[in-house]
Design an enzyme around this catalytic site. Sequence first.
Site, PDB file in Angstrom:
ATOM      1  N   HIS A  87       0.841  -1.198   0.000  1.00 52.64           N
ATOM      2  CA  HIS A  87       0.000   0.000   0.000  1.00 52.64           C
ATOM      3  C   HIS A  87       0.877   1.250   0.000  1.00 52.64           C
ATOM      4  CE1 HIS A  87      -2.088   3.173   2.568  1.00 52.64           C
ATOM      5  NE2 HIS A  87      -2.803   3.121   1.454  1.00 52.64           N
ATOM      6  N   SER A  88       0.534   2.210  -0.834  1.00 53.65           N
ATOM      7  CA  SER A  88       1.193   3.513  -0.863  1.00 53.65           C
ATOM      8  C   SER A  88       2.708   3.336  -1.058  1.00 53.65           C
ATOM      9  CB  SER A  88       0.857   4.285   0.416  1.00 53.65           C
ATOM     10  OG  SER A  88       1.280   5.627   0.340  1.00 53.65           O
ATOM     11  N   TYR A  89       3.527   3.868  -0.146  1.00 58.93           N
ATOM     12  CA  TYR A  89       4.986   3.706  -0.252  1.00 58.93           C
ATOM     13  C   TYR A  89       5.382   2.252  -0.488  1.00 58.93           C
ATOM     14  CZ  TYR A  89       9.336   2.151   1.940  1.00 58.93           C
ATOM     15  OH  TYR A  89      10.505   1.480   2.208  1.00 58.93           O
ATOM     16  N   SER A  90       4.702   1.338   0.163  1.00 68.23           N
ATOM     17  CA  SER A  90       5.126  -0.063   0.137  1.00 68.23           C
ATOM     18  C   SER A  90       4.836  -0.760  -1.185  1.00 68.23           C
ATOM     19  CB  SER A  90       4.511  -0.828   1.306  1.00 68.23           C
ATOM     20  OG  SER A  90       5.134  -0.415   2.503  1.00 68.23           O
ATOM     21  N   GLY A  91       4.214  -0.074  -2.119  1.00 71.51           N
ATOM     22  CA  GLY A  91       4.178  -0.608  -3.471  1.00 71.51           C
ATOM     23  C   GLY A  91       5.587  -0.778  -4.005  1.00 71.51           C
TER      24      GLY A  91
END
Length: 240
Positions: free
Chosen positions: A75-79
Amino acid sequence: MKNFVLIPGPWMGAWAWEPVARRLRGHGHRVHAVTLPGLTTAEADVADVGLETHVGHVLATIERDDLRDVIVVGHSYSGIVAGLVADRARDRVAHTVFVEAFLPHDGKSMLHAFPERLRAEELRLIAANNGRWPAPDASVVADGQGLSRRQAGWLARRFVGHPGRTVAESAVLTRPLSQQRATYVMCSMEHFGGRVSADVSAMRTAPTWDFHTIDTGHWPMVSAPGHLAALLDQVAARHS
């Protein structure tokens, strides 16, 4: 049944995924939600926590538990983290799901997605906050994102400043991102008129990518956990 590895976005830990994880387990899946290094407490020293630290932590989780046929969700950054994990562990990762996420690009950091002036400001904020990217307050979290005031407050109270090196360091990919087997989940409240960033839009032509939209905001694991879990279950069924 699939093995899901759920990676939270910035400022969050495994706790953020619990409403989704509970539903996925109800569908019979094995779920591993991770808390990335530097995000357990706000007091931890994050000087040595970089992007590769986060990628290595997820890879170690997959190896330690001998997980195979994995669906990695970021999700978000952790893409960026999810995409790099899939790049490094092709024999174990069956599919990557990017939930309203930044995409990894070889030689570029997450902050390269920001306009130059904003990128410089974020780097100044990180330097002024002991190497952590400051978390937004509840009013920013809630703004137009489909969250109740209670939900936004719950998120903001649990946020931890994010290790700044991870958003400033460049990704290293060994093959084009378009070759991954992936799903991109857009959250409609984040996209005025349905517009998305050029790098995400470019993946629509990749034959191994598919796209879905959820009518909610940037934090779907809180604002729409049932819809998100149902979509992830559908992804698992299609890629069995």
